[in-house]
Design a protein around this motif. Structure first.
Motif, PDB file in Angstrom:
ATOM      1  N   ILE A 127       0.832  -1.209   0.000  1.00 28.55           N
ATOM      2  CA  ILE A 127       0.000   0.000   0.000  1.00 28.55           C
ATOM      3  C   ILE A 127       0.864   1.256   0.000  1.00 28.55           C
ATOM      4  O   ILE A 127       0.614   2.209  -0.749  1.00 28.55           O
ATOM      5  CB  ILE A 127      -0.949  -0.013   1.210  1.00 28.55           C
ATOM      6  N   SER A 128       1.886   1.258   0.836  1.00 28.70           N
ATOM      7  CA  SER A 128       2.797   2.397   0.899  1.00 28.70           C
ATOM      8  C   SER A 128       3.464   2.635  -0.455  1.00 28.70           C
ATOM      9  O   SER A 128       3.513   3.766  -0.960  1.00 28.70           O
ATOM     10  CB  SER A 128       3.860   2.163   1.978  1.00 28.70           C
ATOM     11  N   GLY A 129       3.974   1.564  -1.060  1.00 28.51           N
ATOM     12  CA  GLY A 129       4.655   1.690  -2.345  1.00 28.51           C
ATOM     13  C   GLY A 129       3.739   2.185  -3.448  1.00 28.51           C
ATOM     14  O   GLY A 129       4.122   3.043  -4.261  1.00 28.51           O
ATOM     15  N   GLU A 130       2.517   1.668  -3.489  1.00 22.05           N
ATOM     16  CA  GLU A 130       1.571   2.076  -4.525  1.00 22.05           C
ATOM     17  C   GLU A 130       1.160   3.540  -4.361  1.00 22.05           C
ATOM     18  O   GLU A 130       1.087   4.292  -5.343  1.00 22.05           O
ATOM     19  CB  GLU A 130       0.343   1.173  -4.502  1.00 22.05           C
ATOM     20  N   LEU A 131       0.899   3.970  -3.126  1.00 19.71           N
ATOM     21  CA  LEU A 131       0.486   5.352  -2.892  1.00 19.71           C
ATOM     22  C   LEU A 131       1.616   6.333  -3.198  1.00 19.71           C
ATOM     23  O   LEU A 131       1.377   7.410  -3.756  1.00 19.71           O
ATOM     24  CB  LEU A 131       0.018   5.523  -1.448  1.00 19.71           C
ATOM     25  N   LEU A 132       2.832   5.974  -2.829  1.00 19.15           N
ATOM     26  CA  LEU A 132       3.965   6.848  -3.133  1.00 19.15           C
ATOM     27  C   LEU A 132       4.093   7.077  -4.636  1.00 19.15           C
ATOM     28  O   LEU A 132       4.391   8.186  -5.095  1.00 19.15           O
ATOM     29  CB  LEU A 132       5.262   6.241  -2.594  1.00 19.15           C
ATOM     30  N   LEU A 133       3.858   6.035  -5.413  1.00 18.12           N
ATOM     31  CA  LEU A 133       3.979   6.144  -6.863  1.00 18.12           C
ATOM     32  C   LEU A 133       2.825   6.937  -7.473  1.00 18.12           C
ATOM     33  O   LEU A 133       3.040   7.803  -8.328  1.00 18.12           O
ATOM     34  CB  LEU A 133       4.037   4.746  -7.486  1.00 18.12           C
ATOM     35  N   ARG A 134       1.611   6.672  -7.017  1.00 13.77           N
ATOM     36  CA  ARG A 134       0.430   7.176  -7.719  1.00 13.77           C
ATOM     37  C   ARG A 134      -0.102   8.507  -7.186  1.00 13.77           C
ATOM     38  O   ARG A 134      -0.806   9.219  -7.903  1.00 13.77           O
ATOM     39  CB  ARG A 134      -0.687   6.127  -7.670  1.00 13.77           C
ATOM     40  N   GLU A 135       0.199   8.842  -5.937  1.00 10.64           N
ATOM     41  CA  GLU A 135      -0.443   9.996  -5.307  1.00 10.64           C
ATOM     42  C   GLU A 135       0.585  11.036  -4.857  1.00 10.64           C
ATOM     43  O   GLU A 135       1.293  10.839  -3.866  1.00 10.64           O
ATOM     44  CB  GLU A 135      -1.273   9.537  -4.099  1.00 10.64           C
ATOM     45  N   GLU A 136       0.655  12.157  -5.566  1.00  9.04           N
ATOM     46  CA  GLU A 136       1.585  13.220  -5.188  1.00  9.04           C
ATOM     47  C   GLU A 136       1.262  13.771  -3.808  1.00  9.04           C
ATOM     48  O   GLU A 136       2.155  14.114  -3.033  1.00  9.04           O
ATOM     49  CB  GLU A 136       1.553  14.346  -6.223  1.00  9.04           C
ATOM     50  N   GLU A 137      -0.028  13.844  -3.473  1.00  7.78           N
ATOM     51  CA  GLU A 137      -0.427  14.370  -2.169  1.00  7.78           C
ATOM     52  C   GLU A 137       0.065  13.466  -1.040  1.00  7.78           C
ATOM     53  O   GLU A 137       0.445  13.947   0.033  1.00  7.78           O
ATOM     54  CB  GLU A 137      -1.947  14.507  -2.098  1.00  7.78           C
ATOM     55  N   PHE A 138       0.080  12.165  -1.294  1.00 11.09           N
ATOM     56  CA  PHE A 138       0.616  11.246  -0.289  1.00 11.09           C
ATOM     57  C   PHE A 138       2.124  11.434  -0.146  1.00 11.09           C
ATOM     58  O   PHE A 138       2.654  11.358   0.962  1.00 11.09           O
ATOM     59  CB  PHE A 138       0.306   9.792  -0.662  1.00 11.09           C
ATOM     60  N   ARG A 139       2.817  11.662  -1.259  1.00 11.76           N
ATOM     61  CA  ARG A 139       4.254  11.930  -1.173  1.00 11.76           C
ATOM     62  C   ARG A 139       4.518  13.193  -0.355  1.00 11.76           C
ATOM     63  O   ARG A 139       5.442  13.236   0.459  1.00 11.76           O
ATOM     64  CB  ARG A 139       4.859  12.057  -2.582  1.00 11.76           C
ATOM     65  N   LYS A 140       3.709  14.217  -0.571  1.00  7.96           N
ATOM     66  CA  LYS A 140       3.875  15.457   0.187  1.00  7.96           C
ATOM     67  C   LYS A 140       3.662  15.212   1.677  1.00  7.96           C
ATOM     68  O   LYS A 140       4.447  15.682   2.519  1.00  7.96           O
ATOM     69  CB  LYS A 140       2.901  16.527  -0.303  1.00  7.96           C
ATOM     70  N   SER A 141       2.611  14.472   2.020  1.00  2.93           N
ATOM     71  CA  SER A 141       2.338  14.161   3.427  1.00  2.93           C
ATOM     72  C   SER A 141       3.468  13.331   4.027  1.00  2.93           C
ATOM     73  O   SER A 141       3.821  13.490   5.201  1.00  2.93           O
ATOM     74  CB  SER A 141       1.006  13.411   3.552  1.00  2.93           C
TER      75      SER A 141
END
Length: 217
Positions: A127-141
């Motif tokens: 889940i962490s890996g997928e969100l980091l790749l797909r969601e810029e907002e998650f990377r920012k958080s």
């Protein structure tokens, strides 16, 4: 109104055994035979997952997982603990990883209790890996959370130019059993690990495994 789903205890049991070199699994109230060639394929894949380059310290007898992670992070200048520093994202609490290195290694650590332990471990990494790749907002958080812990690690995640090929996701299991993971894990856990590793590698990540010894006294 509230609806309750009831299950027979018998249907909730999961058991695995090997008889005459063949794996049998009891689940949802019935026995299943795992084809020998498939069981060997799964075990071989897990064995082939690259081992993490460092052997992390043993987990002390009676030491809680979060205490272990913090102790390990304090022992290395290139590592911080993010255990219990979850990211609130889209109404959910997401675990970025337990240990993070300056070399862009996201280490997910779990103590072995039962098969559900590994399910949580692999889900956390996927889940962490997928969100980091797909969601810029998650990377920012994620960057904001890392900055709260240690701003020197803020460049581990690139906000705009995120490349999975630079990232290694490490699955680390704390266990008193001294066998290697491909021998120690039950079949369903090995299958879960294989499927998770294939999914993450398909996204371009590097995947490592690590066994951490749990001291018994």
């Amino acid at each position: 109104s509230v609806y309750e789903t009831k299950w027979k205890v018998y249907d909730c049991l999961i058991f695995e055994t090997i008889l005459d070199k063949t794996t049998y699994v009891f689940t949802i109230g019935d026995w299943f035979k795992v084809a020998n060639d498939y069981a060997e394929e799964v075990e071989g894949y897990v064995e082939g997952i690259e081992d993490y380059k460092m052997n992390l310290p043993n987990c002390k007898f009676g030491e809680h997982e979060n205490v272990y992670n913090q102790r390990v992070a304090n022992s290395y200048s290139n590592m911080i603990s993010l255990d219990a520093n979850n990211i609130q994202y889209d109404g959910s609490s997401i675990e970025l990883c337990d240990l993070l290195t300056i070399d862009k290694e996201f280490i997910h650590v779990k103590k072995w209790y039962q098969s559900s332990t590994t399910s949580h471990l692999f889900a956390q990494g996927r889940i962490s890996g997928e969100l980091l790749l797909r969601e810029e907002e998650f990377r920012k958080s994620s960057i904001d959370k890392i900055n709260e812990v240690n701003s020197k690690f803020s460049n581990v995640i690139n906000l705009k130019d995120y490349s999975t090929s630079e990232i290694t996701i490490v699955f680390a299991l704390i266990d008193k059993d001294t066998r290697e993971l491909h021998k120690r894990l039950p079949f369903f856990s090995k299958l879960n690990m294989m499927q998770t590793a294939k999914s993450l590698k398909g996204l371009g990540y590097k995947v490592n495994k690590l066994k951490i010894l749990q001291e018994t006294k």
